[in-house]
Design a protein around this motif. Sequence first.
Motif, short mmCIF file in Angstrom:
data_model
loop_
_atom_site.label_atom_id
_atom_site.label_comp_id
_atom_site.label_asym_id
_atom_site.label_seq_id
_atom_site.Cartn_x
_atom_site.Cartn_y
_atom_site.Cartn_z
N PRO A 124 -5.66 6.48 -9.68
CA PRO A 124 -4.88 7.06 -8.58
C PRO A 124 -4.12 5.99 -7.80
CG PRO A 124 -7.22 7.07 -8.05
CD PRO A 124 -7.11 6.68 -9.49
N LEU A 125 -2.80 6.07 -7.86
CA LEU A 125 -1.98 5.06 -7.19
C LEU A 125 -2.07 5.15 -5.68
CD1 LEU A 125 1.21 5.13 -9.46
CD2 LEU A 125 -0.87 3.74 -9.67
N GLU A 126 -2.32 6.36 -5.15
CA GLU A 126 -2.48 6.48 -3.70
C GLU A 126 -3.74 5.76 -3.24
OE1 GLU A 126 -4.27 10.10 -5.68
OE2 GLU A 126 -2.39 8.97 -5.77
N GLY A 127 -4.76 5.68 -4.11
CA GLY A 127 -5.96 4.94 -3.77
C GLY A 127 -5.69 3.44 -3.70
N LEU A 128 -4.90 2.93 -4.65
CA LEU A 128 -4.56 1.51 -4.62
C LEU A 128 -3.71 1.19 -3.38
CD1 LEU A 128 -3.66 0.82 -8.36
CD2 LEU A 128 -5.77 0.26 -7.16
N ALA A 129 -2.82 2.13 -3.00
CA ALA A 129 -1.98 1.90 -1.83
C ALA A 129 -2.80 1.85 -0.55
CB ALA A 129 -0.91 3.00 -1.74
#
Length: 343
Positions: A57-62
């Motif tokens: 999940p890219l929102e988690g990395l952000a």
Amino acid sequence: MTTHAPQATHHTASAGATQPAGLEVFTFGEPEPISRLRLLDYVEAMFNGRWYEPPFPLEGLASAFRASPHHGSAIYLKRNILTAAFIPHPLLSRETFKAFALDFLVFGNGYLEGRRAVTGRTMRFEHALSRYTRRGKDNRYFYVPSWNEEHEFPAHQVFHLREPDINQELYGLPEYLSALQSALLNESATMFRRRYYENGSHAGFIMYLSDGSVGNADVETLREQLRRAKGPGNFRNLFVHAPNGKPDGLKLIPVSEVAAKDDFSAIKNASMADVLAAHRVPPGLLGIIPNNTGGFGNAKEALGVFMENEIAPLQTLFETLNDWAGDEVVRFEPYQPGGQGAS
């Protein structure tokens, strides 16, 4: 994944035997979800009919980017050094490269769109946010800022720089994933300590009252005083008067004694060491104050090793754009130990 407590089993006692008191067993806390770090070994990037979904999940990395000061600072340090050494090109400005480099370091993916004239000549490169860019079949790329918005880039106009992954070949994954839990632990420790000092709503003790001389009205008064002691200004004294009471009729049993032994500084230092090891950044370059008398050694020597072993390979990765564009778009000033880069 949720676990359920086992059902209690009752056994019928023999005639005349005393039935023992029931034993209640419970657990502390809520069920924890399975970490997606482990699930990466069993799944692949799913195709939804238009594009492939990222394996993580890219929102988690952000959101995790600013979870730990050491995690974010290490990425910013690499970004700043790369940007300072970058030589601007008519097709790629320093500001565009700065955003492109930050995206690659955070998400393991960097995207540049080549804006072309009607003649097919590339006029300039524009940065596309990695968080919202998706890859489709046959090297098609989409920009998906929300569930009801999508834009497909023109064919063969998107350069995709990715950090290779061992489980799939569509998207890159950042190198620091192994230390992501440590960065989140650092954030959790800080938030817990902050809430502890702000409202003190944690369970500090159990009041055990077994004195029969204390009536129900006194118990209600005691309960009300304890309720008022919770929240801001909770560090206050409480007086209890029980004439002819038993010596052990009123006890305070601390339940946070185990948590008190959990050294806050030790958690912060251990999680910091994991994050810095994943980023391979010398602590002296981040302004961290050493705890020992020896310090972190010579800062200039540490910077030289860091430039040679970490920044130089990153510069080589970014220079792969030159092969794709057919022009030397990405160039860097050579590093000069003890001085500034060549003009």
